[in-house]
Design a protein around this motif. Sequence first.
Motif, short mmCIF file in Angstrom:
data_model
loop_
_atom_site.label_atom_id
_atom_site.label_comp_id
_atom_site.label_asym_id
_atom_site.label_seq_id
_atom_site.Cartn_x
_atom_site.Cartn_y
_atom_site.Cartn_z
N PHE A 109 5.96 -2.15 -3.05
CA PHE A 109 7.03 -1.26 -2.53
C PHE A 109 8.13 -1.09 -3.58
O PHE A 109 8.64 0.01 -3.79
CB PHE A 109 7.61 -1.82 -1.23
CG PHE A 109 6.69 -1.67 -0.04
CD1 PHE A 109 5.55 -0.89 -0.12
CD2 PHE A 109 6.96 -2.30 1.16
CE1 PHE A 109 4.70 -0.73 0.97
CE2 PHE A 109 6.13 -2.15 2.25
CZ PHE A 109 4.99 -1.37 2.15
N ILE A 159 6.51 1.50 7.16
CA ILE A 159 6.44 1.99 5.77
C ILE A 159 7.31 3.22 5.52
O ILE A 159 7.54 3.59 4.37
CB ILE A 159 4.98 2.30 5.33
CG1 ILE A 159 4.33 3.30 6.27
CG2 ILE A 159 4.18 1.03 5.22
CD1 ILE A 159 2.98 3.79 5.75
N VAL A 171 10.16 3.10 2.88
CA VAL A 171 9.70 3.10 1.48
C VAL A 171 9.18 4.49 1.12
O VAL A 171 9.48 5.02 0.04
CB VAL A 171 8.58 2.05 1.26
CG1 VAL A 171 8.17 2.01 -0.20
CG2 VAL A 171 9.04 0.68 1.71
N GLN A 172 8.44 5.09 2.05
CA GLN A 172 7.92 6.44 1.78
C GLN A 172 9.05 7.44 1.56
O GLN A 172 8.88 8.42 0.83
CB GLN A 172 7.04 6.90 2.95
CG GLN A 172 5.68 6.20 2.98
CD GLN A 172 4.85 6.66 4.16
OE1 GLN A 172 5.38 7.07 5.19
NE2 GLN A 172 3.54 6.58 4.01
N TRP A 177 0.13 8.69 -1.56
CA TRP A 177 0.64 7.40 -1.06
C TRP A 177 -0.47 6.36 -1.09
O TRP A 177 -0.29 5.24 -1.57
CB TRP A 177 1.20 7.58 0.35
CG TRP A 177 1.51 6.26 1.00
CD1 TRP A 177 0.74 5.59 1.91
CD2 TRP A 177 2.66 5.43 0.76
NE1 TRP A 177 1.34 4.40 2.25
CE2 TRP A 177 2.51 4.28 1.56
CE3 TRP A 177 3.79 5.56 -0.04
CZ2 TRP A 177 3.46 3.26 1.58
CZ3 TRP A 177 4.73 4.53 -0.03
CH2 TRP A 177 4.57 3.41 0.77
N ASP A 182 -0.16 3.01 -3.28
CA ASP A 182 0.10 1.78 -2.50
C ASP A 182 -0.96 0.72 -2.79
O ASP A 182 -1.68 0.28 -1.90
CB ASP A 182 0.11 2.16 -1.00
CG ASP A 182 0.57 1.01 -0.13
OD1 ASP A 182 1.22 0.10 -0.65
OD2 ASP A 182 0.25 1.01 1.07
#
Lengths: 166, 419
Positions: free
Chosen positions: A53, A130, A133-134, B48, B52
Motif C-alpha cells: 500500500f 482498500i 489506498v485506491q 489495481w 497490488d
Amino acid sequence: METARRFLRVLFIAMGAVATLFYAALALLLLADVAGRELFSEGIFGAQRVAVFFTIVAGNFGLALAAASGAHIRPRVADHWIPERFGPAMDRLADVITAVVLLAVAYFATQLVQESFDFDTVSPTIDWPIWPVQAVIPFGYAVAALHYAIFALYPPLRPRQAQLSE
Amino acid sequence: MSVLLLIGLILLLLLLRQNLIVILFVAGAYIHLVFGDGKLVYIVQDMWTGADKEVLLSIPLFILAGNIMTRGSIAERLIRIVAAFTAPLPGGMAAATILSCAVFAAISGSSTVTLLAIGAIMYPALTKAGYSKRYSMGAICAGGTLGIIIPPSIPMILYGISTEASITDLFVAGIIPGLILTGLFTLHALIVNRHLPRNRWNGREIWQALKTGGPAALLPVIILGGIYSGHYTATEAAAVGLAYALFVEIVLHRELGLRDFYTVALETTKLLGSLFPILAIALSLNLLLAEQRVPQELVAWMTTMTNSKVAFLIGVNILLLIIGCFMDSNSAILIVAPLIWPIAEAFGIDKVHFGIIMTVNLEIGFLTPPVGLNLIVAMSAFRENFGFICRSVLPFIAMMLVALGLISWIPEISLYLVR
C-alpha cells in the motif's frame, strides 16, 4: 504565470515530502519484518501487505512528480514526421491531450474507488478497506493532469523532457 | 480492420507526442471498447490488480539502495579494492573498471546507476592513465550494462512479474551469463591495453583498500548470498541490502545525511512515478490480451510459420535486438514478454532461460542507437559526442552478441545453478 510556477513548486515539495515519508516507512517496515523473522522467528503481521500500500501511495505521488520533472517516458520516433517549426505548437497540443487522457484515467479510477467503498472491499490478510489506498490513484492522475494543463497554458513552465528513464 | 485502426491510433499518438502511459491506456481502452465488454473502469480495476502485488516491493527498494550507493562512497571504495588487486596486470585499470562494474552490478539492479557510479570515477582515471578515450568510453558504457544481467536486476523482476516466473530463479540464472560477459570484457581489456605500463603489487595499498572498503565489499555477499542460499526472497534481499547500504553510508562512512536521503528518495520517487503507471497499465493490458486469447493466437500463428526451435530463437533474438534499439528495457519487457513467452513455451523453452535471453538482448539495447540508454546517459554525463560513443561500444556489442548466442544455444549456462 508566476502564481502557477509557485503553485507547482509548493505542490512538488509537498508531494515529494509525503512520498519520501512513505518510502522511509516502507523500508523501515520491511526491515523490521525481516529482523523480526530472523531474530525472533516472527515477522510483523501483514507487513508486506501494508508495504505494498505504501508503494502504491508513493508510486502515484511519483506520477505527478515525474510529470513535474518531465520524467515520463515518451517515444520520440515520430517527432520528425512534422516540420520542426510546428514543434512548440505540437508540444502544447500534446500537453492538452495528455491532460485530458490522464483526467479520464482519474475519472475511471474514481469509479473504482466508489465501487470498493460501496462493496466494502477489504484487502486480504490484513482485512483493511482498500478504498482509502485506491483513492490515491485518481488523486495522482488528477494532479498529473493538472500539471500538463498548466504546461499547456504556460509553455515556459514545461520541463525539458527526458527521452527515457530506467 | 480493427487491428489496423489500433495501429493507426498508436501511430497518431506517437505523432501527437504522447508519453507511454497515454499510449498504453488509449490502446487498452480501444481494445476494451472494440474487442471486450466496453467497460473502461475494468482497465483501472486490472491496473489495481497488477499493482497490488507484494513482489513489486523489491523494485523501489533496489532502486533506492542503488541511488544511495551512487550518492555515497561505496562505489569509490569498491573500485579501490578491485584496482589494488588488478594493478600488476597489463591493462589492469581497464580490468578494474569492468570488474568494479560487475561487483557494483551485484548490489545495484540498474544499468545506468552502475554506469554513473563507476564511470564518474573511472572514465577520468582511465584517460588520465593513458588509456584511449574510445576504449575507456566503451568500457564504462558496456560495463554499466552488467547492472541488469548480474543479479539483482530490475528488468528480471519485471519479467518475473509479467510472466509469473520465479524472481529468485531468474536472479540465480543470471549469475553465470553475467560472469561470462564480465570474463569476455576483462579479457578484451587485458588484450587491447597490454602495451600500457603496469604497476607492482602493493600490499600496503591492498590492505588499506580492504580496510576502508571491506564493509562495502560485503554488500554483494549479503545480497546474493542470502538469495542464493535461499535464506531470503528478492524483496527481503532488497530490504536487507538497503538497510546495510544505509548503515555503511551513514554510520561507517559518514557520507550521507538526512537531506541526502530526501534527495535520493525524491529521485527514486520520480523514477518510480514514470515506471509504476506503465507497469500497472501494461499488466492490465496483458490481462486483457490473455482474456482475448491473443497469446494463444500468436502461438498458433507462429507454429504455422515454423516448427524449428532454432529458427524461433534466431527470429526472437533479432526481434528483441530491434526492440532494444527503440524501447527502454523495462517498458520492452512489460509489453513484449507476456506476448512472446507463450510462443517460447510452445517451442519447449524454459521460462527462466527465456527471461535471461530477453534480459541479455535488452542489455545490448542499452548500447544500440537511437535510444540506447547508456549512450544517452554517457553523452550527457561525460559530455562526449554521440557518434563517438556509438563507435566506442562496437567491440563490446560484438562480444555481447557472442555471449547471447551461447546463452541462447546452451540453456545450461542459465539453468545450471537453478537446477
